[in-house]
Design a protein around this motif. Structure first.
Motif, PDB file in Angstrom:
ATOM      1  N   GLY A 166       0.796  -1.214   0.000  1.00 52.39           N
ATOM      2  CA  GLY A 166       0.000   0.000   0.000  1.00 52.39           C
ATOM      3  C   GLY A 166       0.832   1.269   0.000  1.00 52.39           C
ATOM      4  N   ASP A 167       2.036   1.219   0.524  1.00 55.73           N
ATOM      5  CA  ASP A 167       2.867   2.419   0.668  1.00 55.73           C
ATOM      6  C   ASP A 167       3.802   2.576  -0.519  1.00 55.73           C
ATOM      7  N   ALA A 168       4.035   3.823  -0.882  1.00 51.08           N
ATOM      8  CA  ALA A 168       5.024   4.114  -1.920  1.00 51.08           C
ATOM      9  C   ALA A 168       6.415   4.041  -1.291  1.00 51.08           C
ATOM     10  N   PRO A 169       7.453   3.733  -2.076  1.00 49.13           N
ATOM     11  CA  PRO A 169       8.811   3.706  -1.504  1.00 49.13           C
ATOM     12  C   PRO A 169       9.220   5.083  -1.011  1.00 49.13           C
ATOM     13  N   ALA A 170       9.903   5.090   0.107  1.00 46.70           N
ATOM     14  CA  ALA A 170      10.331   6.361   0.713  1.00 46.70           C
ATOM     15  C   ALA A 170      11.444   6.983  -0.121  1.00 46.70           C
ATOM     16  N   PRO A 171      11.448   8.308  -0.264  1.00 43.70           N
ATOM     17  CA  PRO A 171      12.539   8.965  -0.994  1.00 43.70           C
ATOM     18  C   PRO A 171      13.846   8.859  -0.203  1.00 43.70           C
ATOM     19  N   PRO A 172      14.980   8.902  -0.886  1.00 43.65           N
ATOM     20  CA  PRO A 172      16.257   8.827  -0.161  1.00 43.65           C
ATOM     21  C   PRO A 172      16.413  10.009   0.785  1.00 43.65           C
ATOM     22  N   ALA A 173      16.981   9.728   1.957  1.00 45.92           N
ATOM     23  CA  ALA A 173      17.115  10.767   2.985  1.00 45.92           C
ATOM     24  C   ALA A 173      18.201  11.777   2.615  1.00 45.92           C
ATOM     25  N   GLU A 174      19.258  11.327   1.956  1.00 44.27           N
ATOM     26  CA  GLU A 174      20.372  12.226   1.640  1.00 44.27           C
ATOM     27  C   GLU A 174      20.473  12.430   0.136  1.00 44.27           C
ATOM     28  N   GLU A 175      20.999  13.581  -0.241  1.00 44.21           N
ATOM     29  CA  GLU A 175      21.259  13.834  -1.656  1.00 44.21           C
ATOM     30  C   GLU A 175      22.533  13.102  -2.059  1.00 44.21           C
ATOM     31  N   PRO A 176      22.697  12.773  -3.323  1.00 48.50           N
ATOM     32  CA  PRO A 176      23.942  12.134  -3.754  1.00 48.50           C
ATOM     33  C   PRO A 176      25.141  13.047  -3.488  1.00 48.50           C
ATOM     34  N   ARG A 177      26.220  12.443  -3.086  1.00 48.57           N
ATOM     35  CA  ARG A 177      27.419  13.229  -2.773  1.00 48.57           C
ATOM     36  C   ARG A 177      28.251  13.394  -4.029  1.00 48.57           C
ATOM     37  N   GLY A 178      28.781  14.580  -4.220  1.00 46.45           N
ATOM     38  CA  GLY A 178      29.527  14.872  -5.437  1.00 46.45           C
ATOM     39  C   GLY A 178      31.003  15.062  -5.189  1.00 46.45           C
ATOM     40  N   CYS A 179      31.625  15.781  -6.081  1.00 47.15           N
ATOM     41  CA  CYS A 179      33.077  15.958  -6.070  1.00 47.15           C
ATOM     42  C   CYS A 179      33.535  16.766  -4.854  1.00 47.15           C
ATOM     43  N   LEU A 180      32.771  17.770  -4.450  1.00 43.32           N
ATOM     44  CA  LEU A 180      33.201  18.586  -3.311  1.00 43.32           C
ATOM     45  C   LEU A 180      33.241  17.766  -2.027  1.00 43.32           C
ATOM     46  N   PHE A 181      32.346  16.793  -1.893  1.00 44.60           N
ATOM     47  CA  PHE A 181      32.407  15.917  -0.726  1.00 44.60           C
ATOM     48  C   PHE A 181      33.690  15.101  -0.751  1.00 44.60           C
TER      49      PHE A 181
END
Length: 51
Positions: free
Chosen positions: A7-22
């Motif tokens: 019944g539930d939709a999948p939860a969105p990811p909690a964190e944004e993807p990490r890029g080059c600055l990380f």
């Protein structure tokens, strides 16, 4: 046919993807880049003043 959907939709990811600055903020990488930069600087100064 049997309904297997949840019944539930999948939860969105909690964190944004990490890029080059990380990646650049990691201490081991910065130490490595500092050492390589220092070696290149010493080689350049050696070429300029001692050859």
């Amino acid at each position: 046919m049997v309904d297997t959907s949840r019944g539930d939709a999948p939860a969105p990811p909690a964190e944004e993807p990490r890029g080059c600055l990380f990646a650049l903020s990691q201490p081991p990488l910065m130490i490595f880049l500092t050492v390589v930069g220092g070696l290149l600087l010493m080689a350049a100064l050696h070429d300029l003043f001692l050859l």
